[in-house]
Design a protein around this motif. Structure first.
Motif: not given
Length: 200
Positions: A82, A85, A119, A127
């Protein structure tokens, strides 16, 4: 010259008490006082972490990163990278419509939607939440409009949509104050020490 001491907190304890209360209203809730949350604690902490990344506040990154990890562990969340990301999310969201050409913007929209959809499979709505938060933080109406369209589709119930927007907005308001304070306190301390003011 006599050395002058000041309180441990630059802003003073009453101010910090108010910030702590605001933190509780934003993240954990104050029993009998806070409005109910719509987003989960993990979702609100994800937003806080993203804002800490956006505003480059190391203190907030460490704090909210630990809270996210604790909540993820307690809830038995699936393992995924995560943090990596989130770096990609912030790189995407640093782009504003006013800084690129029409062709570049169309390419950005297409790439963002693909990335946001990927995502979404990891954490539904994440997102959109992050984009809306960054949009609020920098008063970017275009980004807010794009994110709102996705939020409106995701949350069909008006009360739920309003609750999500409130939760996002509260985190942004708190984090903008917190990231500013945490990023500038070391500078203020250094400056005060040049005058012999220590103890903070």
């Amino acid at each position: 010259m006599a050395v002058q001491a000041v309180r441990e907190s630059i802003q003073g304890q009453p101010f910090n008490d108010v910030l702590n209360e605001l933190h509780a209203h934003t993240f954990s809730g104050s029993p009998g006082e806070s409005d109910p949350f719509t987003l989960s604690e993990l979702e609100r902490e994800y937003i806080a972490y993203a804002l800490a990344l956006y505003y480059q506040c190391d203190h907030c990154l460490v704090y909210h990163g630990r809270v996210v990890e604790r909540i993820r562990t307690q809830s038995g969340a699936r393992n995924w990278a995560w943090q990596a990301e989130f770096v990609k999310v912030i790189l995407f969201l640093r782009t504003s419509r006013s800084s690129v050409s029409t062709l570049e913007w169309e390419g950005w929209i297409e790439a963002w939607r693909r990335f946001a959809n990927r995502l979404h499979h990891r954490h539904p709505g994440l997102a959109c939440n992050l984009a809306y938060a960054i949009g609020i933080a920098r008063a970017d109406e275009t980004l807010m409009d794009i994110a709102f369209e996705s939020l409106r589709t995701l949350y069909r119930d008006d009360d739920t949509l309003l609750g999500v927007i409130r939760d996002i907005d509260r985190v942004v308001v708190f984090m903008k104050a917190a990231t500013s304070k945490n990023r500038t306190d070391p500078i203020v301390r250094r400056q005060l020490k040049t005058r012999g003011i220590i103890g903070i």
